[in-house]
Design a protein around this motif. Structure first.
Motif, PDB file in Angstrom:
ATOM      1  N   TYR A  46     100.043 -33.504 113.107  1.00 23.96           N
ATOM      2  CA  TYR A  46      99.333 -34.788 113.058  1.00 23.96           C
ATOM      3  C   TYR A  46     100.210 -35.800 112.336  1.00 23.96           C
ATOM      4  CZ  TYR A  46      94.885 -32.584 114.382  1.00 23.96           C
ATOM      5  OH  TYR A  46      93.879 -31.920 115.043  1.00 23.96           O
ATOM      6  N   MET A  47     100.113 -37.040 112.772  1.00 18.64           N
ATOM      7  CA  MET A  47     100.865 -38.134 112.178  1.00 18.64           C
ATOM      8  C   MET A  47      99.915 -39.275 111.862  1.00 18.64           C
ATOM      9  SD  MET A  47     104.010 -40.160 113.983  1.00 18.64           S
ATOM     10  CE  MET A  47     103.052 -41.518 114.643  1.00 18.64           C
ATOM     11  N   SER A  48     100.130 -39.925 110.750  1.00 23.51           N
ATOM     12  CA  SER A  48      99.297 -41.048 110.339  1.00 23.51           C
ATOM     13  C   SER A  48      99.927 -42.363 110.781  1.00 23.51           C
ATOM     14  CB  SER A  48      99.137 -41.042 108.817  1.00 23.51           C
ATOM     15  OG  SER A  48      98.430 -42.181 108.370  1.00 23.51           O
ATOM     16  N   VAL A  49      99.100 -43.312 111.211  1.00 23.73           N
ATOM     17  CA  VAL A  49      99.550 -44.697 111.353  1.00 23.73           C
ATOM     18  C   VAL A  49      98.672 -45.544 110.430  1.00 23.73           C
ATOM     19  CG1 VAL A  49     100.557 -44.540 113.650  1.00 23.73           C
ATOM     20  CG2 VAL A  49      98.113 -44.989 113.437  1.00 23.73           C
ATOM     21  N   ASP A  50      99.299 -46.493 109.736  1.00 25.78           N
ATOM     22  CA  ASP A  50      98.617 -47.256 108.693  1.00 25.78           C
ATOM     23  C   ASP A  50      99.055 -48.708 108.725  1.00 25.78           C
ATOM     24  OD1 ASP A  50      97.352 -44.953 106.959  1.00 25.78           O
ATOM     25  OD2 ASP A  50      99.410 -44.325 107.384  1.00 25.78           O
ATOM     26  N   PRO A  51      98.172 -49.633 108.300  1.00 26.78           N
ATOM     27  CA  PRO A  51      98.517 -51.061 108.347  1.00 26.78           C
ATOM     28  C   PRO A  51      99.750 -51.430 107.539  1.00 26.78           C
ATOM     29  CG  PRO A  51      96.141 -50.790 108.080  1.00 26.78           C
ATOM     30  CD  PRO A  51      96.749 -49.430 107.941  1.00 26.78           C
ATOM     31  N   TYR A  52     100.022 -50.726 106.428  1.00 29.90           N
ATOM     32  CA  TYR A  52     101.165 -51.101 105.593  1.00 29.90           C
ATOM     33  C   TYR A  52     102.490 -51.004 106.355  1.00 29.90           C
ATOM     34  CZ  TYR A  52     103.056 -46.382 105.009  1.00 29.90           C
ATOM     35  OH  TYR A  52     103.634 -45.163 105.241  1.00 29.90           O
ATOM     36  N   MET A  53     102.511 -50.225 107.444  1.00 29.71           N
ATOM     37  CA  MET A  53     103.739 -50.073 108.224  1.00 29.71           C
ATOM     38  C   MET A  53     104.197 -51.397 108.818  1.00 29.71           C
ATOM     39  SD  MET A  53     102.861 -46.515 110.169  1.00 29.71           S
ATOM     40  CE  MET A  53     102.782 -44.955 109.275  1.00 29.71           C
ATOM     41  N   ARG A  54     103.264 -52.333 109.003  1.00 26.13           N
ATOM     42  CA  ARG A  54     103.661 -53.643 109.532  1.00 26.13           C
ATOM     43  C   ARG A  54     104.653 -54.316 108.594  1.00 26.13           C
ATOM     44  NH1 ARG A  54     105.800 -57.278 110.847  1.00 26.13           N
ATOM     45  NH2 ARG A  54     105.221 -59.104 112.092  1.00 26.13           N
ATOM     46  N   GLY A  55     104.454 -54.156 107.283  1.00 30.05           N
ATOM     47  CA  GLY A  55     105.370 -54.757 106.325  1.00 30.05           C
ATOM     48  C   GLY A  55     106.757 -54.161 106.392  1.00 30.05           C
ATOM     49  N   ARG A  56     106.857 -52.872 106.771  1.00 31.55           N
ATOM     50  CA  ARG A  56     108.159 -52.219 106.835  1.00 31.55           C
ATOM     51  C   ARG A  56     108.970 -52.684 108.050  1.00 31.55           C
ATOM     52  NH1 ARG A  56     108.186 -46.014 105.084  1.00 31.55           N
ATOM     53  NH2 ARG A  56     110.312 -46.700 104.590  1.00 31.55           N
ATOM     54  N   MET A  57     108.321 -53.401 108.969  1.00 26.21           N
ATOM     55  CA  MET A  57     109.017 -53.926 110.134  1.00 26.21           C
ATOM     56  C   MET A  57     109.679 -55.273 109.844  1.00 26.21           C
ATOM     57  SD  MET A  57     106.227 -52.930 113.071  1.00 26.21           S
ATOM     58  CE  MET A  57     105.829 -51.197 113.397  1.00 26.21           C
ATOM     59  N   ARG A  58     109.402 -55.833 108.655  1.00 22.76           N
ATOM     60  CA  ARG A  58     110.015 -57.102 108.258  1.00 22.76           C
ATOM     61  C   ARG A  58     111.322 -56.835 107.515  1.00 22.76           C
ATOM     62  NH1 ARG A  58     104.461 -58.253 106.915  1.00 22.76           N
ATOM     63  NH2 ARG A  58     103.646 -59.885 108.294  1.00 22.76           N
ATOM     64  N   ALA A  59     112.180 -57.837 107.485  1.00 23.83           N
ATOM     65  CA  ALA A  59     113.425 -57.722 106.740  1.00 23.83           C
ATOM     66  C   ALA A  59     113.219 -57.972 105.258  1.00 23.83           C
ATOM     67  CB  ALA A  59     114.454 -58.704 107.296  1.00 23.83           C
ATOM     68  N   ALA A  60     112.115 -58.628 104.903  1.00 25.09           N
ATOM     69  CA  ALA A  60     111.868 -59.007 103.518  1.00 25.09           C
ATOM     70  C   ALA A  60     111.598 -57.783 102.650  1.00 25.09           C
ATOM     71  CB  ALA A  60     110.668 -59.956 103.452  1.00 25.09           C
ATOM     72  N   ASP A  61     111.980 -57.890 101.378  1.00 27.14           N
ATOM     73  CA  ASP A  61     111.717 -56.831 100.419  1.00 27.14           C
ATOM     74  C   ASP A  61     110.225 -56.717 100.165  1.00 27.14           C
ATOM     75  OD1 ASP A  61     114.404 -56.301 100.144  1.00 27.14           O
ATOM     76  OD2 ASP A  61     114.646 -57.604  98.389  1.00 27.14           O
ATOM     77  N   SER A  62     109.777 -55.481  99.986  1.00 28.67           N
ATOM     78  CA  SER A  62     108.378 -55.229  99.669  1.00 28.67           C
ATOM     79  C   SER A  62     108.321 -53.931  98.879  1.00 28.67           C
ATOM     80  CB  SER A  62     107.541 -55.124 100.951  1.00 28.67           C
ATOM     81  OG  SER A  62     106.179 -54.894 100.647  1.00 28.67           O
TER      82      SER A  62
END
Length: 340
Positions: A46-62
């Motif tokens: 099983y694999m999780s998908v989560d909303p925070y992953m959207r931030g990891r698609m940006r170039a900006a630091d988070s």
């Protein structure tokens, strides 16, 4: 070794502007990797998908490291050890950890945690007994701290975090109000013991809805969404209220962040405490939270729901559906069958 020589892996094809779409993802085929010294080869169950992953698609630091274009996407995974090269596990062990969106991954032993399939269904270690459950537990017990007789409001209430947070607040004796995005989700909230569920998609006036649902004001607010609902909450916070900012999914795909928050002056009157938090802040205490969450699940005091998408190839659809509110409870992708 694995039953197949082919390993499907999702890569970040391009950085999305606004909402991601199918062009954001590339499904590549590679050879199944060999575990190096101290590593295990893990087959994804099983694999999780989560909303925070959207931030990891940006170039900006988070707070979560950005993915580079061409990188494999990563997620919380529950998988089965296929082969161990001194990693401290045996073939057949069920483990969880941060891995790739892939059929197989090699992972260093210290980065894996063994889970007990007899304690609870293995999928729960990505949900109610995993990151979302821990987020809810500490966001309620340590950050918002609802007490008996107080009013607790949570947004994204039918999701993996919000549904657990509301139930824990209810176990603390609070009156619990949840915002969710459909009548079906509101019915789910009522089934798991929320006092009031509000369908934010059919509610014209959030303030009026809160005045009816929480006539004595709001003592604790668990915010997963942000935006206009939070604007309506702030003027209704009681003196010494506690606000936990967990997520802002209403803004994750915004190309321009709207001006705000616009209600900060209300905090002067209420003397409310507003605290942002990450579940990783509490990682050293998971040995406390997970057994408690497990006890509540086994006793029936804590109920959970999972939305399961079949097939690794459909993982992007499962992820994108988070922003449409397609899931109730934890959104998972089932990649393969557990042999145990």
């Amino acid at each position: 070794m694995s039953d197949s020589d082919t390993n499907r892996v999702f890569l970040l094809a391009e950085r999305p502007t606004g909402r991601p779409d199918e062009d954001t993802f590339e499904l590549a085929e590679r050879e199944v990797p060999e575990p190096g010294p101290g590593e295990a080869l893990v087959r994804t169950l099983y694999m999780s998908v989560d909303p925070y992953m959207r931030g990891r698609m940006r170039a900006a630091d988070s707070y979560a490291e950005s993915w580079d274009v061409g990188d494999p996407l990563r997620a919380g995974v529950v998988g089965e050890v296929v082969e161990s090269n001194g990693a401290g596990f045996e073939p057949g062990d069920v483990v969880t950890g941060d891995m790739q969106w892939a059929d197989y991954a090699t992972v260093a032993g210290p980065e894996l945690t063994q889970v007990d399939p007899d304690r609870a269904p293995i999928s729960t270690y990505l949900g109610v007994l995993g990151m979302p459950g821990n987020t809810a537990y500490f966001g309620v017990q340590d950050v918002t701290e609802p007490k008996a007789g107080e009013t607790f409001v949570v947004t994204g209430a039918a999701g993996a975090v919000g549904s657990v947070a509301g139930q824990i607040a209810k176990l603390n004796g609070a009156r619990v109000v949840g915002f969710a995005g459909s009548d079906e989700k509101v019915e789910f909230l009522e089934e798991i013991g929320f006092d009031v569920g509000i369908n934010y998609k059919t509610t014209d006036d959030y303030g009026a809805a809160l005045d009816e649902a929480a006539p004595d004001g709001i003592d604790a607010y668990f915010d997963n969404v942000g935006g206009e609902i939070t604007d309506a909450v702030f003027p209704r916070l009681n003196v010494d209220a506690r606000v936990g900012v967990c997520g802002q999914i209403a803004l994750y795909n915004a190309t321009e962040v709207p001006t705000g928050p616009r209600k900060l002056a209300m905090l002067i009157e209420s003397r409310a405490t507003v605290e942002g938090f990450l579940v990783s802040d509490f990682s050293e205490r998971f040995d406390q939270s997970v057994p408690q969450l497990g006890e509540w699940v086994q006793s029936g005091d804590l109920q959970y729901r999972e939305t399961v998408t079949e097939g690794l190839e459909n993982a992007p659809d499962a992820f994108l559906g988070l922003f449409d509110g397609d899931n109730i409870g934890k959104q998972l992708v089932k990649v393969s069958e557990y042999s145990g």
